[in-house]
Enzyme design. Structure first.
Site, short mmCIF file in Angstrom:
data_model
loop_
_atom_site.label_atom_id
_atom_site.label_comp_id
_atom_site.label_asym_id
_atom_site.label_seq_id
_atom_site.Cartn_x
_atom_site.Cartn_y
_atom_site.Cartn_z
CG HIS A 213 35.39 -15.37 13.31
ND1 HIS A 213 34.73 -14.33 13.90
CD2 HIS A 213 35.14 -16.45 14.07
CE1 HIS A 213 34.10 -14.76 14.98
NE2 HIS A 213 34.34 -16.05 15.11
NE ARG B 261 38.44 -25.46 8.84
CZ ARG B 261 39.42 -24.96 9.60
NH1 ARG B 261 39.14 -24.25 10.64
NH2 ARG B 261 40.67 -25.21 9.34
CE1 TYR C 285 31.36 -18.55 12.34
CE2 TYR C 285 32.14 -18.24 14.57
CZ TYR C 285 32.26 -18.83 13.32
OH TYR C 285 33.31 -19.69 13.09
N GLY D 122 45.58 -22.23 4.46
CA GLY D 122 46.81 -21.53 4.12
C GLY D 122 47.41 -22.02 2.80
P1 FAD Z 1 45.33 -26.81 8.10
O1 FAD Z 1 44.11 -26.01 7.87
O2 FAD Z 1 45.46 -27.69 9.26
O3 FAD Z 1 45.68 -27.53 6.77
C1 FAD Z 1 46.71 -28.49 6.67
C2 FAD Z 1 46.41 -29.36 5.46
O4 FAD Z 1 47.54 -30.19 5.22
C3 FAD Z 1 45.22 -30.29 5.69
O5 FAD Z 1 44.35 -30.22 4.59
C4 FAD Z 1 45.87 -31.66 5.85
O6 FAD Z 1 45.03 -32.71 5.39
C5 FAD Z 1 47.11 -31.51 4.98
N1 FAD Z 1 48.21 -32.40 5.37
C6 FAD Z 1 48.67 -32.66 6.62
N2 FAD Z 1 49.70 -33.51 6.58
C7 FAD Z 1 49.92 -33.82 5.28
C8 FAD Z 1 50.84 -34.67 4.60
N3 FAD Z 1 51.77 -35.39 5.27
N4 FAD Z 1 50.78 -34.74 3.24
C9 FAD Z 1 49.86 -34.01 2.54
N5 FAD Z 1 48.94 -33.21 3.14
C10 FAD Z 1 48.97 -33.10 4.50
N6 FAD Z 1 41.17 -19.73 12.46
C11 FAD Z 1 40.65 -18.57 11.99
O7 FAD Z 1 41.36 -17.80 11.28
N7 FAD Z 1 39.34 -18.21 12.28
C12 FAD Z 1 38.53 -19.03 13.05
O8 FAD Z 1 37.36 -18.69 13.26
C13 FAD Z 1 39.06 -20.27 13.56
N8 FAD Z 1 38.31 -21.12 14.33
C14 FAD Z 1 38.86 -22.30 14.79
C15 FAD Z 1 38.11 -23.17 15.61
C16 FAD Z 1 38.66 -24.37 16.09
C17 FAD Z 1 37.86 -25.26 17.02
C18 FAD Z 1 39.98 -24.73 15.70
C19 FAD Z 1 40.60 -26.04 16.19
C20 FAD Z 1 40.73 -23.89 14.90
C21 FAD Z 1 40.18 -22.65 14.45
N9 FAD Z 1 40.93 -21.76 13.67
C22 FAD Z 1 40.41 -20.58 13.21
C23 FAD Z 1 42.33 -22.06 13.37
C24 FAD Z 1 42.47 -22.60 11.98
O9 FAD Z 1 41.62 -23.71 11.80
C25 FAD Z 1 43.90 -23.02 11.71
O10 FAD Z 1 44.80 -22.07 12.21
C26 FAD Z 1 44.07 -23.13 10.20
O11 FAD Z 1 43.27 -24.16 9.70
C27 FAD Z 1 45.52 -23.37 9.83
O12 FAD Z 1 45.61 -23.46 8.42
P2 FAD Z 1 46.78 -24.27 7.75
O13 FAD Z 1 46.53 -24.18 6.29
O14 FAD Z 1 48.09 -23.84 8.30
O15 FAD Z 1 46.60 -25.77 8.26
#
Ligand code: FAD
Length: 378
Positions: free
Chosen positions: A48, A104, A211, A16
């Site tokens: 995905h 990923r 997949y 994100g």
């Molecule tokens: P994250 O991807 O968690 O990114 C957060 C980032 O912030 C990380 O890089 C972390 O290191 C950083 N961070 C955290 N705290 C700090 C801090 N204090 N200071 C600086 N940096 C920090 N979603 C899909 O859309 N399709 C799928 O197929 C899918 N499969 C999944 C399978 C599994 C087993 C799991 C557990 C999840 C899956 N998801 C999937 C969900 C998806 O992984 C998450 O919803 C998504 O990664 C969320 O994105 P984000 O950017 O909000 O957070």
């Protein structure tokens, strides 16, 4: 006095945060992204990316590159994990963009490459932030600090920004784990079985989603959902084993047995979630993705929701400019909350595409085609 350009700080360069940075920079905003990890490695997991996300990738010109590194299945099959009977055959075309499954790490690297040189800062773990009303001071674990006019918390389920807004609260352990393994497709050749591009095997209380993660179909991936009463480990994941997988899926279909036999390494991840939060922003702080609506991953839409959030937040900030952040943040929440909560609810229930259904409400959605609801619609 020299004029200062208003600055946006994004915490977290996950799926994100990286897209939020790229979209905002594409729209001319001055953005820096701060990521706690020292660097990103190619972790063993697939993801995905539905047509709803590819439409956003198109906006900053990266959609064709994503398709080029992905497998593009024609269908999502749901099958009975024991008998192999088909429960649904969901076409994945006809939603206005391509459906991709991809590694990923490859996707994350491509996303981070879209950020302007010098604006992604690794090794910056946010430990404290202070919104003093005029701007925000951010302090990192390495002792450095920066100021920003607004801060976007894209820092995942254990978000520090969420903590600043709502206080510390552990996420809820869902009672489920996910096993993840990448398998060399070479190993599957010895079996006289058909390994489909995208298939979810459903058992009475567990499942396995499978997949390809590349267009060459040389890497196959599975991720499970298996009940597990308590998560007794401190780490984000632990090693699992072929033996554990064999025991969890004893009696399941020969294709599942072939996948387990071909597994070299498999990890086990706890699945956490949170109830919908009472607010997504306050003052100069706003959140997106797992920071504000984490979910069990069973719809494969968690990252997609984070990316849709990033696109809608950019749209709202384009409307108001940074000085109108308070309006932009309200608009953003009004235009995202219902959809994110609906996806969170369906994902947690783990029923999506089990039976023949029309997934247009998920995949057909185009964040740019939505008329902006006014903030008074809240
Ligand atoms: P994250 O991807 O968690 O990114 C957060 C980032 O912030 C990380 O890089 C972390 O290191 C950083 N961070 C955290 N705290 C700090 C801090 N204090 N200071 C600086 N940096 C920090 N979603 C899909 O859309 N399709 C799928 O197929 C899918 N499969 C999944 C399978 C599994 C087993 C799991 C557990 C999840 C899956 N998801 C999937 C969900 C998806 O992984 C998450 O919803 C998504 O990664 C969320 O994105 P984000 O950017 O909000 O957070």
């Amino acid at each position: 006095m020299t004029e200062r350009k208003e600055k946006i700080a994004i915490i977290g360069a996950g799926l994100g945060g990286a897209v939020a940075g790229a979209l905002l920079q594409h729209s001319g905003f001055d953005v820096d992204v701060y990521e706690q990890a020292p660097s990103f490695s190619r972790l063993g997991a697939g993801i995905h990316m539905g047509p709803n996300v590819l439409k956003i990738f198109e906006r900053f010109g990266v959609d064709k590159q994503v398709v080029a590194i992905s497998s593009t299945p024609s269908h999502w099959f749901s099958r009975d994990g024991l008998t192999g009977d088909y429960l649904s055959r969901i076409p994945l075309d006809g939603y206005g963009a391509t459906y991709c499954t991809v590694h990923r790490g490859d996707l994350q690297a491509l996303q981070c490459d879209q950020l302007k040189p010098g604006t992604l800062h690794f090794g910056k773990k946010l430990v404290r932030l202070d919104d003093n009303g005029t701007d925000v001071m951010l302090e990192f674990e390495d002792g450095t600090s920066v100021r920003a006019d607004i801060v976007i918390g894209a820092d995942g389920i254990n978000s520090k920004v969420r903590e600043a807004l709502l206080g510390f609260e552990k996420p809820n352990y869902s009672g489920w784990v996910g096993h993840r393994a990448l398998i060399s497709a070479e190993k599957l050749k010895k079996f006289d079985l058909e390994f489909e591009d995208c298939v979810k095997w459903w058992g009475p209380d567990r499942h396995m989603m499978v997949y390809y993660t590349t267009g060459r179909r040389d890497e196959y991936y599975y991720v499970t959902g298996v009940p597990h009463p308590a998560w007794e480990f401190d780490s984000a994941f632990v090693e699992s084993s072929r033996e554990e997988m064999a025991s969890e899926f004893e009696g399941y279909h020969p294709i599942i047995q072939a996948l387990i036999e071909s597994t070299d390494e498999v990890t086990k991840w706890p699945l956490f979630n949170r109830n919908p939060l009472p607010l997504w922003s306050r003052g100069r702080l706003v959140m997106l993705g797992d920071a504000c609506h984490p979910m069990k991953p069973h719809m494969a839409q968690g990252a997609a929701m984070a990316i849709e959030d990033a696109a809608m937040l950019t749209r709202c900030l384009e409307e108001t400019g940074i000085s109108g952040y308070a309006t932009a943040f309200k608009l953003y929440e009004v235009n995202r909350r219902d959809r994110a909560t609906r996806v969170q609810t369906v994902s947690n229930a783990n029923t999506f595409l089990l039976h023949q259904e029309d997934p247009s409400w998920v995949y057909g959605y185009d964040v740019y085609a939505q008329p902006l609801k006014s903030e008074s619609a809240a």
